[in-house]
Design a protein around this motif. Structure first.
Motif, PDB file in Angstrom:
ATOM      1  N   LEU A 249      62.323  42.287 -25.159  1.00 33.60           N
ATOM      2  CA  LEU A 249      61.584  43.274 -25.271  1.00 33.60           C
ATOM      3  C   LEU A 249      59.707  42.817 -24.815  1.00 33.60           C
ATOM      4  N   VAL A 250      59.657  41.689 -24.742  1.00 35.35           N
ATOM      5  CA  VAL A 250      58.521  41.256 -24.234  1.00 35.35           C
ATOM      6  C   VAL A 250      58.357  41.530 -22.846  1.00 35.35           C
ATOM      7  N   LEU A 251      59.174  41.194 -22.103  1.00 40.46           N
ATOM      8  CA  LEU A 251      59.345  41.409 -20.452  1.00 40.46           C
ATOM      9  C   LEU A 251      59.123  43.077 -20.360  1.00 40.46           C
ATOM     10  N   LYS A 252      59.446  43.878 -21.304  1.00 42.22           N
ATOM     11  CA  LYS A 252      59.287  45.226 -20.797  1.00 42.22           C
ATOM     12  C   LYS A 252      57.784  45.699 -21.406  1.00 42.22           C
ATOM     13  N   SER A 253      57.213  44.870 -22.103  1.00 43.12           N
ATOM     14  CA  SER A 253      55.703  45.382 -22.578  1.00 43.12           C
ATOM     15  C   SER A 253      54.512  45.133 -21.631  1.00 43.12           C
ATOM     16  N   PRO A 254      53.517  45.933 -21.945  1.00 44.75           N
ATOM     17  CA  PRO A 254      52.325  45.715 -20.996  1.00 44.75           C
ATOM     18  C   PRO A 254      51.845  44.421 -21.271  1.00 44.75           C
ATOM     19  N   PRO A 255      51.221  43.797 -20.076  1.00 49.46           N
ATOM     20  CA  PRO A 255      50.655  42.413 -19.863  1.00 49.46           C
ATOM     21  C   PRO A 255      49.767  42.122 -21.171  1.00 49.46           C
ATOM     22  N   HIS A 256      49.054  43.160 -21.814  1.00 54.05           N
ATOM     23  CA  HIS A 256      48.052  42.427 -22.688  1.00 54.05           C
ATOM     24  C   HIS A 256      48.729  42.131 -23.956  1.00 54.05           C
ATOM     25  N   ILE A 257      49.823  42.915 -24.422  1.00 56.45           N
ATOM     26  CA  ILE A 257      50.662  42.809 -25.244  1.00 56.45           C
ATOM     27  C   ILE A 257      51.384  41.264 -25.315  1.00 56.45           C
ATOM     28  N   LEU A 258      51.875  41.212 -24.107  1.00 53.88           N
ATOM     29  CA  LEU A 258      52.586  39.933 -23.629  1.00 53.88           C
ATOM     30  C   LEU A 258      51.862  38.758 -23.991  1.00 53.88           C
ATOM     31  N   THR A 259      50.425  38.767 -23.572  1.00 52.99           N
ATOM     32  CA  THR A 259      49.504  37.292 -23.599  1.00 52.99           C
ATOM     33  C   THR A 259      49.358  37.544 -25.206  1.00 52.99           C
ATOM     34  N   LYS A 260      49.039  38.645 -25.763  1.00 57.32           N
ATOM     35  CA  LYS A 260      48.870  38.533 -27.121  1.00 57.32           C
ATOM     36  C   LYS A 260      49.791  38.173 -28.081  1.00 57.32           C
ATOM     37  N   LEU A 261      51.018  38.240 -27.825  1.00 58.34           N
ATOM     38  CA  LEU A 261      52.007  37.778 -28.761  1.00 58.34           C
ATOM     39  C   LEU A 261      52.433  36.442 -28.414  1.00 58.34           C
ATOM     40  N   MET A 262      52.374  36.011 -27.102  1.00 63.64           N
ATOM     41  CA  MET A 262      52.999  34.559 -26.739  1.00 63.64           C
ATOM     42  C   MET A 262      52.086  33.518 -26.459  1.00 63.64           C
ATOM     43  N   LYS A 263      50.789  33.771 -26.566  1.00 60.80           N
ATOM     44  CA  LYS A 263      49.768  32.688 -26.660  1.00 60.80           C
ATOM     45  C   LYS A 263      49.950  31.614 -27.499  1.00 60.80           C
ATOM     46  N   GLY A 264      50.442  30.454 -26.942  1.00 55.71           N
ATOM     47  CA  GLY A 264      50.675  29.298 -27.671  1.00 55.71           C
ATOM     48  C   GLY A 264      52.036  29.365 -28.156  1.00 55.71           C
ATOM     49  N   LYS A 265      52.858  30.320 -28.108  1.00 53.94           N
ATOM     50  CA  LYS A 265      54.202  30.342 -28.613  1.00 53.94           C
ATOM     51  C   LYS A 265      55.275  29.655 -27.789  1.00 53.94           C
TER      52      LYS A 265
END
Length: 399
Positions: A198-214
């Motif tokens: 689902l992350v791969l289908k999401s806009p870049p700003h959501i990806l960065t927000k969610l995966m930062k440090g994860k």
């Protein structure tokens, strides 16, 4: 007389319009009632079991009724109205028959999740319902199946709910126990895979927000999970793609190499995986960082050796494998000879000769330092193909 007739006509027209308006309002009210009845039929169908007796009804109402997402005027309940300690104590005491009825609620939720998204006024309502579902999930008689169905449903909603669904999937993932038992049967890897997809289908700003440090944490999780080879491949490939989209080159390289390690001698090599392997080799060679461990790992991978040993791929990737081995074990002289014979190949791979020459000089110098305790500057100049002492000193300082 004409004025009187016009007044009568206007009055009749106004009366007709008022009648039409009233009829329209009545029709809209009937449609709303039908919609509510439709929801009622779905969520309030009795099962005949103990779920509809006593305290179970109260919990069910707060889960599916008090949310009021079906009346188009719904208000999200406050957190204290979710489940009280008394409710939790009661849930802990449920017998098997009552638990079956809680499973009914979960089944209804999953089967009608599209309807929930359609009728909810805002994301907070959907999130509230989902939190309620998580509250009773531990008492599910079909725990694994329920988690699988819920996580799958969250990946199929409209893109406008992307950020919400990522949050809900993350909540579900965090809720699941990390310890693998017969009851959860590796559910965390499954939910994580769906989360990454689902992350791969999401806009870049959501990806960065969610995966930062994860991603660093994901490294340790994948090591801990005892998953089958196929599942591990899927997880690692998805993690690589997420890291790459997130412009985290170091993490992307790590997950990519770990993914390629999973390809054993017995696996059927495909064009796609060979292309991915070539990307890993090119990225390592082109990287500004000199990591000899990465070169060693790549050189020892079965899937990378296929570039040279597999006749199907040797013509396409043979020179790339040769270049990797030169960077890993060769010298400046080896590299210059390769450039003489394959200058066009370097350009087609997007590799800059001058940058690689500088890297090869540093690698060769490190190799000499590991073998010899002393060496004359003149000999160093010759082996590194450096014209002046100033250039040699500058190279040594850079190291």
């Amino acid at each position: 007389m004409a004025d009187y007739e016009r007044e009568v006509a206007d009055a009749e027209t106004k009366s007709v319009e008022e009648d039409d308006s009233e009829e329209k309002e009545e029709k809209e009210e009937e449609e709303e009632e039908e919609e509510e009845e439709e929801i009622d039929e779905i969520f309030f169908e009795p099962t005949g079991g103990p779920f509809y007796d006593g305290q179970n009804v109260d919990i069910a109402e707060r889960l599916l009724i008090n949310v009021r997402f079906c009346n188009n005027k719904g208000q999200v309940l406050s957190q204290e109205n979710l489940l009280t300690q008394k409710d939790n104590d009661y849930l802990d005491s449920l017998d098997n028959e009552a638990i079956d009825d809680l499973q009914y609620v979960l089944d209804v939720f999953v089967e009608n999740i599209d309807l929930i998204y359609s009728f909810s006024i805002n994301n907070e309502q959907i999130e509230f319902i989902f939190d309620c579902v998580l509250a009773i999930l531990p008492y599910s008689s079909k725990y694994q199946q329920s988690v699988e169905r819920i996580s799958q449903s969250l990946t199929t909603q409209d893109d406008k709910f992307a950020e919400l669904n990522l949050k809900l999937l993350t909540n579900l993932f965090n809720y699941l126990p990390n310890t693998i038992t017969n009851d959860n049967n590796n559910l965390r890897p499954l939910v994580m895979q769906r989360l990454l997809s689902l992350v791969l289908k999401s806009p870049p700003h959501i990806l960065t927000k969610l995966m930062k440090g994860k991603l660093e944490q994901l490294k340790s999780w994948i090591k801990e999970w005892k998953v089958k080879d196929v599942t591990k491949k899927i997880l690692l490939e998805s993690a690589w793609q997420v890291a790459r989209r997130n412009c985290d080159d170091e993490m992307a390289q790590y997950f990519l190499i770990e993914y390629l390690k999973e390809w054993k001698n017995t696996d059927n090599v495909t064009d796609d995986v060979m292309n991915i392997a070539s990307q890993a080799v090119i990225a390592a060679i082109a990287s500004e960082k000199i990591n000899t461990r990465t070169f060693m790992e790549l050189a020892n991978l079965h899937i990378v050796r296929e570039m040279k040993e597999n006749t199907k791929y040797k013509s396409k990737y043979g020179e790339l494998y040769e270049l990797l081995m030169i960077v890993y074990q060769g010298t400046v002289q080896d590299f210059k000879q390769f450039v003489t014979n394959n200058e066009m190949i370097l350009k087609s791979l997007g590799l800059e000769t001058d940058s690689l020459l500088s890297k090869m000089r540093k690698l060769t110098l490190c190799g000499i330092g590991n073998r010899l305790t002393s060496i004359a500057f003149s000999e160093l100049q010759q082996q590194l193909h450096i014209d002046t002492l100033d250039d040699l000193e500058e190279l040594i300082i850079e190291l």
